[in-house]
Design a protein around this motif. Structure first.
Motif, PDB file in Angstrom:
ATOM      1  N   GLU A 153       4.527   4.012   5.254  1.00  0.00           N
ATOM      2  CA  GLU A 153       5.992   3.967   5.321  1.00  0.00           C
ATOM      3  C   GLU A 153       6.521   2.541   5.381  1.00  0.00           C
ATOM      4  O   GLU A 153       7.675   2.291   5.028  1.00  0.00           O
ATOM      5  N   ALA A 154       5.690   1.603   5.836  1.00  0.00           N
ATOM      6  CA  ALA A 154       6.118   0.223   6.029  1.00  0.00           C
ATOM      7  C   ALA A 154       5.793  -0.628   4.803  1.00  0.00           C
ATOM      8  O   ALA A 154       5.132  -0.177   3.856  1.00  0.00           O
ATOM      9  N   ASP A 155       6.257  -1.859   4.818  1.00  0.00           N
ATOM     10  CA  ASP A 155       5.895  -2.849   3.804  1.00  0.00           C
ATOM     11  C   ASP A 155       4.597  -3.483   4.287  1.00  0.00           C
ATOM     12  O   ASP A 155       4.612  -4.430   5.073  1.00  0.00           O
ATOM     13  N   PHE A 156       3.449  -2.948   3.823  1.00  0.00           N
ATOM     14  CA  PHE A 156       2.166  -3.243   4.474  1.00  0.00           C
ATOM     15  C   PHE A 156       1.054  -3.341   3.445  1.00  0.00           C
ATOM     16  O   PHE A 156       1.014  -2.598   2.460  1.00  0.00           O
ATOM     17  N   SER A 157       0.111  -4.272   3.696  1.00  0.00           N
ATOM     18  CA  SER A 157      -1.128  -4.320   2.916  1.00  0.00           C
ATOM     19  C   SER A 157      -2.144  -5.182   3.654  1.00  0.00           C
ATOM     20  O   SER A 157      -1.800  -5.984   4.544  1.00  0.00           O
ATOM     21  N   THR A 158      -3.408  -4.997   3.294  1.00  0.00           N
ATOM     22  CA  THR A 158      -4.500  -5.807   3.834  1.00  0.00           C
ATOM     23  C   THR A 158      -5.277  -6.408   2.666  1.00  0.00           C
ATOM     24  O   THR A 158      -5.152  -5.967   1.519  1.00  0.00           O
ATOM     25  N   ALA A 159      -6.120  -7.399   2.983  1.00  0.00           N
ATOM     26  CA  ALA A 159      -6.945  -8.020   1.946  1.00  0.00           C
ATOM     27  C   ALA A 159      -8.114  -8.723   2.616  1.00  0.00           C
ATOM     28  O   ALA A 159      -8.012  -9.168   3.769  1.00  0.00           O
ATOM     29  N   ALA A 191     -17.152   3.867  22.704  1.00  0.00           N
ATOM     30  CA  ALA A 191     -15.895   3.645  21.993  1.00  0.00           C
ATOM     31  C   ALA A 191     -15.507   2.178  22.056  1.00  0.00           C
ATOM     32  O   ALA A 191     -15.722   1.498  23.067  1.00  0.00           O
ATOM     33  N   GLU A 192     -14.934   1.677  20.960  1.00  0.00           N
ATOM     34  CA  GLU A 192     -14.425   0.306  20.957  1.00  0.00           C
ATOM     35  C   GLU A 192     -13.133   0.248  21.770  1.00  0.00           C
ATOM     36  O   GLU A 192     -12.311   1.157  21.712  1.00  0.00           O
ATOM     37  N   THR A 193     -12.976  -0.834  22.504  1.00  0.00           N
ATOM     38  CA  THR A 193     -11.787  -0.996  23.332  1.00  0.00           C
ATOM     39  C   THR A 193     -11.047  -2.267  22.926  1.00  0.00           C
ATOM     40  O   THR A 193     -11.587  -3.137  22.240  1.00  0.00           O
ATOM     41  N   GLY A 194      -9.784  -2.363  23.357  1.00  0.00           N
ATOM     42  CA  GLY A 194      -9.006  -3.569  23.130  1.00  0.00           C
ATOM     43  C   GLY A 194      -8.428  -3.708  21.739  1.00  0.00           C
ATOM     44  O   GLY A 194      -7.941  -4.781  21.373  1.00  0.00           O
ATOM     45  N   LEU A 195      -8.458  -2.630  20.940  1.00  0.00           N
ATOM     46  CA  LEU A 195      -7.938  -2.704  19.577  1.00  0.00           C
ATOM     47  C   LEU A 195      -6.524  -2.140  19.502  1.00  0.00           C
ATOM     48  O   LEU A 195      -6.120  -1.337  20.335  1.00  0.00           O
ATOM     49  N   VAL A 196      -5.798  -2.556  18.487  1.00  0.00           N
ATOM     50  CA  VAL A 196      -4.443  -2.088  18.244  1.00  0.00           C
ATOM     51  C   VAL A 196      -4.508  -0.903  17.289  1.00  0.00           C
ATOM     52  O   VAL A 196      -5.147  -0.980  16.235  1.00  0.00           O
ATOM     53  N   SER A 197      -3.855   0.197  17.648  1.00  0.00           N
ATOM     54  CA  SER A 197      -3.815   1.381  16.786  1.00  0.00           C
ATOM     55  C   SER A 197      -2.572   1.335  15.903  1.00  0.00           C
ATOM     56  O   SER A 197      -1.477   1.001  16.359  1.00  0.00           O
ATOM     57  N   TYR A 198      -2.778   1.697  14.626  1.00  0.00           N
ATOM     58  CA  TYR A 198      -1.671   1.710  13.670  1.00  0.00           C
ATOM     59  C   TYR A 198      -1.983   2.795  12.650  1.00  0.00           C
ATOM     60  O   TYR A 198      -2.840   2.624  11.784  1.00  0.00           O
ATOM     61  N   ALA A 199      -1.323   3.937  12.764  1.00  0.00           N
ATOM     62  CA  ALA A 199      -1.639   5.107  11.952  1.00  0.00           C
ATOM     63  C   ALA A 199      -1.404   4.838  10.471  1.00  0.00           C
ATOM     64  O   ALA A 199      -0.492   4.095  10.090  1.00  0.00           O
ATOM     65  N   LYS A 200      -2.247   5.463   9.633  1.00  0.00           N
ATOM     66  CA  LYS A 200      -2.092   5.297   8.196  1.00  0.00           C
ATOM     67  C   LYS A 200      -0.703   5.695   7.741  1.00  0.00           C
ATOM     68  O   LYS A 200      -0.104   5.043   6.876  1.00  0.00           O
ATOM     69  N   GLU A 201      -0.166   6.786   8.307  1.00  0.00           N
ATOM     70  CA  GLU A 201       1.155   7.231   7.900  1.00  0.00           C
ATOM     71  C   GLU A 201       2.202   6.137   8.126  1.00  0.00           C
ATOM     72  O   GLU A 201       3.116   5.959   7.308  1.00  0.00           O
ATOM     73  N   ARG A 202       2.070   5.402   9.226  1.00  0.00           N
ATOM     74  CA  ARG A 202       3.009   4.317   9.503  1.00  0.00           C
ATOM     75  C   ARG A 202       2.847   3.187   8.486  1.00  0.00           C
ATOM     76  O   ARG A 202       3.833   2.596   8.037  1.00  0.00           O
ATOM     77  N   SER A 203       1.607   2.880   8.135  1.00  0.00           N
ATOM     78  CA  SER A 203       1.396   1.787   7.182  1.00  0.00           C
ATOM     79  C   SER A 203       1.919   2.154   5.796  1.00  0.00           C
ATOM     80  O   SER A 203       2.381   1.285   5.046  1.00  0.00           O
ATOM     81  N   PHE A 223       0.834  -1.200   0.000  1.00  0.00           N
ATOM     82  CA  PHE A 223       0.000   0.000   0.000  1.00  0.00           C
ATOM     83  C   PHE A 223       0.873   1.256   0.000  1.00  0.00           C
ATOM     84  O   PHE A 223       1.864   1.329   0.736  1.00  0.00           O
ATOM     85  N   THR A 224       0.489   2.251  -0.805  1.00  0.00           N
ATOM     86  CA  THR A 224       1.214   3.516  -0.847  1.00  0.00           C
ATOM     87  C   THR A 224       0.223   4.675  -0.815  1.00  0.00           C
ATOM     88  O   THR A 224      -0.942   4.530  -1.201  1.00  0.00           O
ATOM     89  N   ALA A 225       0.696   5.825  -0.378  1.00  0.00           N
ATOM     90  CA  ALA A 225      -0.154   7.007  -0.268  1.00  0.00           C
ATOM     91  C   ALA A 225      -0.301   7.698  -1.616  1.00  0.00           C
ATOM     92  O   ALA A 225       0.631   7.724  -2.428  1.00  0.00           O
ATOM     93  N   TYR A 226      -1.491   8.270  -1.843  1.00  0.00           N
ATOM     94  CA  TYR A 226      -1.688   9.146  -2.992  1.00  0.00           C
ATOM     95  C   TYR A 226      -0.819  10.391  -2.809  1.00  0.00           C
ATOM     96  O   TYR A 226      -0.853  11.031  -1.763  1.00  0.00           O
ATOM     97  N   THR A 227      -0.089  10.751  -3.839  1.00  0.00           N
ATOM     98  CA  THR A 227       0.735  11.952  -3.768  1.00  0.00           C
ATOM     99  C   THR A 227       0.157  13.099  -4.587  1.00  0.00           C
ATOM    100  O   THR A 227       0.592  14.242  -4.437  1.00  0.00           O
TER     101      THR A 227
END
Length: 246
Positions: free
Chosen positions: A164-170, A150-162, A70-74
């Motif tokens: 920058e990383a080698d990341f994708s979902t499906a 509010a939902e609790t117990g979830l892991v936060s992972y900012a879009k900016e971090r994803s 995944f990459t950001a729109y520039t």
């Protein structure tokens, strides 16, 4: 010796011992509303404060190019139209505030249930997204009254971090939907935690559930999941081993 009544004694003690200041209860705050949508090429993750008529609200559109990574729109021009009955309010951005992040300031003009249309115009062609059943409230108090816990117990992972990383979902792959269904995920989605296996299930593109799963067999690069995932779940398939743990 003069006899003191209980009332006099209590008053004298009150003057000697300072009263403990009470911490005021913080006023409830509006939390952001989010919506996620996908086209063939793009992930839209939109977030905004609940809409109140007459108040300008900033909607943030996080735009991601889909692919193996995944990459950001520039660059892109983004337009927003909020429609309530026959009343429309618009907003636009000629480009991102920073890679992937587009700010759209919209001022609702009518109370009711509306629809948000977001058009993304990059060089590769226009993408069109629709968000239905968007409430516009008469005031902040009305919005707070409808706010879900509010939902609790979830892991936060900012879009900016994803980005920058080698990341994708499906989405999970489903064969034979129904009672005989078979659900598979890429083997890269699995994270071992001690003797148990987990996957990161997406609630929003910035919030994930670290969920235990059970597996049956490996078929090439994919693994059959026997429990822990549903047919509509979307999971992290690239970069799961680098994500934070709960």
């Amino acid at each position: 010796m003069a006899h003191r009544t209980p009332l006099v004694t209590a008053l004298a003690f009150a003057f000697v011992v300072p009263m403990r200041a009470q911490t005021p209860t913080p006023a409830p705050q509006l939390r952001a509303v989010t919506h996620t949508a996908y086209s063939k090429n793009t992930e839209l993750f939109a977030e905004w404060q609940p809409l109140v008529v007459g108040q300008t609200t900033r909607l943030t559109a996080h735009l991601t190019r889909l692919g193996d990574r995944f990459t950001a729109y520039t660059e892109a021009k983004v337009t927003l139209t909020l429609t309530v009955d026959t009343s429309a309010a618009t907003a636009g951005a000629d480009g991102p505030e920073r890679p992937g992040v587009f700010r759209l300031n919209v001022t609702p003009t009518k109370v009711g249930t509306g629809r948000i249309a977001i058009d993304v115009a990059p060089a590769t062609g226009t993408e069109h997204f629709v968000i239905d059943a968007v409430p516009v409230y008469a005031n902040v108090e009305a919005a707070l009254a409808k706010q879900a816990p509010a939902e609790t117990g979830l892991v936060s992972y900012a879009k900016e971090r994803s980005w920058e990383a080698d990341f994708s979902t499906a989405p999970v792959k489903v064969y034979f939907p129904g009672a005989a269904r078979i659900i598979t995920v890429p083997s890269t989605a699995l994270v071992r935690d001690g003797t148990m296996l987990h996957v990161y299930v997406q609630h929003t593109p910035e919030r994930f559930e670290f969920r235990e799963v059970r597996v049956r067999r490996t078929i090439g690069d994919v693994v059959e999941i026997t429990s822990g995932l549903g047919e509509t779940d979307r999971v992290v398939v690239r970069g799961a081993d680098k994500m934070p743990r709960p």
